[in-house]
Scaffold this motif. Structure first.
Motif, PDB file in Angstrom:
ATOM      1  N   LEU A  83       0.629  -1.552  -0.655  1.00  0.00           N
ATOM      2  CA  LEU A  83       0.128   0.117   0.683  1.00  0.00           C
ATOM      3  C   LEU A  83       0.616   0.692   0.367  1.00  0.00           C
ATOM      4  O   LEU A  83       0.045   2.061  -0.464  1.00  0.00           O
ATOM      5  N   ALA A  84       1.960   1.479   0.813  1.00  0.00           N
ATOM      6  CA  ALA A  84       2.768   2.641   0.370  1.00  0.00           C
ATOM      7  C   ALA A  84       3.572   2.494  -0.441  1.00  0.00           C
ATOM      8  O   ALA A  84       3.511   3.953  -1.054  1.00  0.00           O
ATOM      9  N   LEU A  85       3.498   1.566  -1.135  1.00  0.00           N
ATOM     10  CA  LEU A  85       4.461   1.864  -3.001  1.00  0.00           C
ATOM     11  C   LEU A  85       3.304   2.330  -3.259  1.00  0.00           C
ATOM     12  O   LEU A  85       3.585   3.663  -3.861  1.00  0.00           O
ATOM     13  N   PHE A  86       1.951   1.960  -3.576  1.00  0.00           N
ATOM     14  CA  PHE A  86       1.027   1.964  -4.520  1.00  0.00           C
ATOM     15  C   PHE A  86       0.583   3.626  -4.599  1.00  0.00           C
ATOM     16  O   PHE A  86       0.555   4.525  -4.924  1.00  0.00           O
ATOM     17  N   LEU A  87       0.648   4.074  -2.158  1.00  0.00           N
ATOM     18  CA  LEU A  87       0.278   5.350  -2.719  1.00  0.00           C
ATOM     19  C   LEU A  87       0.743   6.076  -2.786  1.00  0.00           C
ATOM     20  O   LEU A  87       0.899   7.226  -3.280  1.00  0.00           O
ATOM     21  N   LEU A 111       8.684  18.004   2.449  1.00  0.00           N
ATOM     22  CA  LEU A 111       9.985  17.798   2.558  1.00  0.00           C
ATOM     23  C   LEU A 111      10.273  18.143   4.404  1.00  0.00           C
ATOM     24  O   LEU A 111      11.063  17.323   5.424  1.00  0.00           O
ATOM     25  N   LEU A 112       9.371  19.186   4.529  1.00  0.00           N
ATOM     26  CA  LEU A 112       9.139  19.439   6.428  1.00  0.00           C
ATOM     27  C   LEU A 112       8.593  17.633   7.211  1.00  0.00           C
ATOM     28  O   LEU A 112       9.689  17.819   8.622  1.00  0.00           O
ATOM     29  N   VAL A 113       7.435  17.491   6.296  1.00  0.00           N
ATOM     30  CA  VAL A 113       7.294  15.570   7.120  1.00  0.00           C
ATOM     31  C   VAL A 113       8.802  14.838   7.626  1.00  0.00           C
ATOM     32  O   VAL A 113       8.802  14.429   9.079  1.00  0.00           O
ATOM     33  N   MET A 114       9.275  14.748   6.358  1.00  0.00           N
ATOM     34  CA  MET A 114      10.473  14.208   6.724  1.00  0.00           C
ATOM     35  C   MET A 114      11.172  14.421   7.580  1.00  0.00           C
ATOM     36  O   MET A 114      12.480  13.773   8.203  1.00  0.00           O
ATOM     37  N   PRO A 149       7.002  10.285   3.050  1.00  0.00           N
ATOM     38  CA  PRO A 149       6.831  10.905   3.468  1.00  0.00           C
ATOM     39  C   PRO A 149       8.401  10.712   2.119  1.00  0.00           C
ATOM     40  O   PRO A 149       8.899  11.381   1.189  1.00  0.00           O
ATOM     41  N   MET A 150       9.376   9.723   2.782  1.00  0.00           N
ATOM     42  CA  MET A 150      10.322   9.523   1.890  1.00  0.00           C
ATOM     43  C   MET A 150      10.299   9.069   0.400  1.00  0.00           C
ATOM     44  O   MET A 150      10.853   9.115  -0.094  1.00  0.00           O
ATOM     45  N   GLY A 197      10.624  -0.545  -2.494  1.00  0.00           N
ATOM     46  CA  GLY A 197      10.119  -2.000  -1.638  1.00  0.00           C
ATOM     47  C   GLY A 197      11.209  -2.750  -0.610  1.00  0.00           C
ATOM     48  O   GLY A 197      10.889  -2.985   0.213  1.00  0.00           O
ATOM     49  N   ILE A 198      12.579  -2.710  -1.068  1.00  0.00           N
ATOM     50  CA  ILE A 198      13.517  -3.094  -0.261  1.00  0.00           C
ATOM     51  C   ILE A 198      13.586  -2.128   1.052  1.00  0.00           C
ATOM     52  O   ILE A 198      13.753  -2.406   2.372  1.00  0.00           O
ATOM     53  N   TYR A 199      13.887  -0.709   1.095  1.00  0.00           N
ATOM     54  CA  TYR A 199      13.743   0.456   1.689  1.00  0.00           C
ATOM     55  C   TYR A 199      12.805   0.134   2.876  1.00  0.00           C
ATOM     56  O   TYR A 199      13.032  -0.094   4.158  1.00  0.00           O
ATOM     57  N   GLN A 200      11.466  -0.061   2.517  1.00  0.00           N
ATOM     58  CA  GLN A 200      10.296  -0.259   3.223  1.00  0.00           C
ATOM     59  C   GLN A 200       9.561  -1.545   3.864  1.00  0.00           C
ATOM     60  O   GLN A 200       9.785  -1.062   5.056  1.00  0.00           O
ATOM     61  N   GLY A 201      10.362  -2.264   3.066  1.00  0.00           N
ATOM     62  CA  GLY A 201      10.106  -3.463   4.101  1.00  0.00           C
ATOM     63  C   GLY A 201      11.675  -3.717   5.101  1.00  0.00           C
ATOM     64  O   GLY A 201      11.336  -4.136   6.185  1.00  0.00           O
TER      65      GLY A 201
END
Length: 274
Positions: A83-87, A111-114, A149-150, A197-201
């Motif tokens: 879901l994070a990748l798609f959205l 960028l500020l949220v990051m 955000p990233m 996908g690797i990063y978020q995984g």
């Protein structure tokens, strides 16, 4: 000239060898301590064990409720990453390919949220999850990380390197805006999906603080929380903890090995154009 080239190659080789040693050392330390008995752990330091103590692995599975926690972590990671990748890709695509009023201000907000640490928003986020009645629920862990955000920043940077001529040609052929995204852009974004996908995984699989706050029953805990339960005021089972951590590393290593080529390609392409 040949001598200087050989010297440069030798120096480069030594530097690479040094980097390999630096990155391998933590894995070596983890494996060494995971194979030691509790008594030998405190006596021999980093020396390889004289006799391999396999009980650490079996006890890690039994004591930490390993399989239940691993199943929960796997479900949460798969759903969250998909879901994070798609959205995030949808948001990044909008920032990269369309011009609209307030676009730069909204991207500045991303960028500020990051830059805001997660710990700063834990209390209001927890109150929101309580009001949504998602405490001790997998969706309570998943929902706050659906748009990252990233990932938005990375997808935006990656798509900025793709010519907009693809969009114009597709529109001339009668393709809808949704069709452009799903049929043209998503196939072009495969390297970026693999990299993120690797990063978020890794982020989802290793997430500890938020799942610990949201869950309050043994059947809902994730793997990092389950392993952390081995440390208590009444005793610290570091040998069992390290053995369980070795198990926990395997899915991440497998993910990286499978998508290594796409990861390098996606990270390189996403960092070229800003």
């Amino acid at each position: 000239m040949n001598t200087s080239k050989k010297a440069g190659s030798a120096v480069a080789f030594l530097l690479k060898l040094l980097l390999v040693a630096v990155f391998i050392t933590p894995f070596y330390v983890a494996i060494v301590y995971a194979l030691k008995s509790p008594e030998e752990t405190m006596k021999t330091g980093l020396a390889f064990p004289r006799a391999i103590y396999w009980q650490n692995f079996t006890e890690a599975i039994e004591v930490s409720n390993f399989w239940v926690a691993a199943k929960n972590s796997l479900i949460i990671t798969v759903v969250q990453v998909a879901l994070a990748l798609f959205l995030s890709a949808c948001v990044g695509y909008g920032f990269a390919m369309y011009n609209f009023k307030g676009k730069n201000i909204l991207f500045l907000c991303v960028l500020l949220v990051m830059m805001i640490p997660t710990e700063v928003i834990l209390l209001p986020l927890y109150r929101l999850i309580v009001k949504m009645d998602l405490i001790n629920n997998m969706w309570g862990i998943i929902l706050p990380y659906l748009v990252v955000p990233m990932l938005v920043f990375f997808f935006r940077q990656y798509l900025m390197g793709i010519p907009k001529d693809f969009l114009d040609a597709a529109r001339v052929d009668g393709c809808t805006e949704y069709g452009i995204f799903f049929k043209i852009m998503i196939p072009l974004m495969k390297p970026s999906f693999a990299a993120m996908g690797i990063y978020q995984g890794m982020q989802s699989w290793n997430n500890f603080l938020w799942p610990m706050i949201v869950t309050n029953s043994i059947d809902k805990i994730t793997l990092p929380v389950g392993l952390q339960s081995l440390l208590s005021p009444y005793g610290n089972n570091y040998d069992i903890l390290i053995a369980g951590s070795c198990f926990a590393i395997i899915p991440i290593l497998a993910l990286f090995v499978c998508f290594q080529r796409y990861f390098i390609e996606g990270m390189t392409a996403g960092g070229v154009k800003g």
